[in-house]
Design a protein around this motif. Sequence first.
Motif, mmCIF file in Angstrom:
data_model
loop_
_atom_site.group_PDB
_atom_site.id
_atom_site.type_symbol
_atom_site.label_atom_id
_atom_site.label_comp_id
_atom_site.label_asym_id
_atom_site.label_seq_id
_atom_site.Cartn_x
_atom_site.Cartn_y
_atom_site.Cartn_z
ATOM 1 N N LEU A 383 -2.567 -12.458 1.675
ATOM 2 C CA LEU A 383 -1.728 -12.173 0.562
ATOM 3 C C LEU A 383 -0.585 -12.848 0.718
ATOM 4 N N ASP A 479 -3.000 -4.638 -1.091
ATOM 5 C CA ASP A 479 -3.592 -4.651 0.215
ATOM 6 C C ASP A 479 -4.841 -3.920 0.333
ATOM 7 N N TRP A 482 -7.632 -6.068 -1.328
ATOM 8 C CA TRP A 482 -8.204 -7.029 -0.254
ATOM 9 C C TRP A 482 -9.033 -6.479 0.658
#
Length: 640
Positions: A383, A479, A482
């Motif tokens: 990230l 998040d 992902w």
Amino acid sequence: MEVIEHYIQLRKAFPNADEEEEIHTTIGELAEHLCCTMRNMNLIMNKFMNHGWINWSPQRGRGRKSVLVFYLPLLQAAQERFDQLLQGNKLEDAYVLASTMPFSMREMLMQGLQGQFGLRSDQDARGRIDTLRIPQETPFETLDPTQAAMWGEVGIIAEVFDRLVQYNAERQVCEPSLAVAWESNQEGTVWTFYLHKGIRFHHGKILDAEDVRYTFERILSAQESPCRPLFDSIHRIETLDELTVRFALRFSNYMFPDLMSSMSASILPRDMELDPMHPMGTGPYRLTRNHPKLLVLDVFPSYFRGRAYIDRVEIWQLPQSGLVESIIKRDLFPDGQARSVQHEVQGGVYMTFNMRKEGPQQDLYFRQAVQQLMDPQEMVEALARTSVQAAYSLVRDESREQWMTELTDKNEHSEQNEPMDRPEQFEHDHLFLLQASKPRPEPSADSSLARASKLLQRSCYAGQIMEVWVEEGEKMEADMAWFAQRCELIGLKVHVMPGNPVNAVYHDEFSSCDLIYTGEVFDEHLTLSLLTMYTFQNTLLLIALDDQRKRELENECRHVVMIRDTTERLRTLLLLENRLIQEALLLPAYSFREEHAHHASLQDYRVRAFGMPDLRRLWVKRSPVTDEGTGSYPAYIPLW
């Protein structure tokens, strides 16, 4: 109503019409859109034409259509009025205007509203009034100290109420607050507190020992009170006189003064029933308004520790904005005169499981597979965020390292004198914590995915879709995007459902979900924060945990408060956290920091644990060249 507001009202009635496009409508319809009589409608329309905003060819008679042409775009009109309101310090009216606009326009106007936050100093008949405006994005559900679980709510409670004891984070000790002193017997089963004289609640009542007894009997009498386990050692409360209150406990509790510094231990007046949205306390600020979009705190001049400097605090409810933080700061501080304050948040983001629901999450192998998929280092690297750090605990590394140093020094001292009273497993646990306090080696994506795949195959997972609740917000949703990609690579089917944490805490929003992705923010008192996380029933971790494990945590925490040594207490709580991590019930992801930026004139700007400036210290050093009537001191305060 200003003429431009009438124009905005009429322009919104034709959302699909372009500028310079002919619109065929009746005079009656126009009067209805403007909510006025025919005569007033004519006057208003003529004003529009005099300004050059429209062209209008009225046609009278039943059913006859007039021709209307707009020239002034809605956004331009709204921006003009919005700026007028801001210049007149009518922030609430500006907010109302922005909130009625179509979504894309609302976002643009709200971004302009960001520049209004910080401190504004005005001169009026009462003298100089300093107002601090703070944005926040999570609505308030309750300001009852025994119920509140959201960061913003706790921040307000900290200013409205006082407690018997306050924790000094700089000295790491408990100090007097409403109580001038306290003492206990040798066994830690009887604690006596002596109150300050003459402390007033916001409605004028003088604080006495009966208010203290009322506060804690209210907690203990409510079986469903989420903070009740925190005070379950209390057996009996006695008022020896109007300034002395004694607590008799069921068992030894050497953390009792620390518990008295908890927000849940805020003292209430006994002569009035608590209104959870308009509470009354003894703190430096009294709540004078609580509207869904604006909460106002006014200074309490009779505060027993002395009047606060800032006269008024306004907490504004703002929708989430995608505006990049650096752009906000650039717009607020074009001359580069901002001072930055780095706030390292104690706590962090983590994943847990809904153990109150049947499903694969009841299987340790499944939870361990998710643990591998949620590898903190790989997430942070993927990230590419500069404000976060991979975490394998909710306790920041430096706090662990400090504790380890203290423990090592203590062990060496103990070896020279007498053995330390500790469990037989101490050496193993000590080694485990030493390893956990150090950064883990960086695993490759293949190795972590391979481990996750093997664990998933060993589990009872049978291909069903697992519902993942994530605290809504751009970063945490990214998040989970992902995470979902990682899941797909090993055949784990997930559906990510963003949700409001307020609804999750107070309205059981994630009861149908299997995985929960959220965060926990601790205050300066780390040991008390950990203890609260494992006992306060409104934490998301405990809401998701099954009853048996919750009882086990409560029993462990009861043992913690019976430990006299402060270092040993923290060690025990860290071992408890490690056990939750080993059982894959708590999956830390990362810790994060916030950056506040403020005008150089704001002095002693310090950030409290919950992300709010410390109002008890903040003051303004006005420049000699500042206009006598008004001074503006911007501050960038991250949204709560």
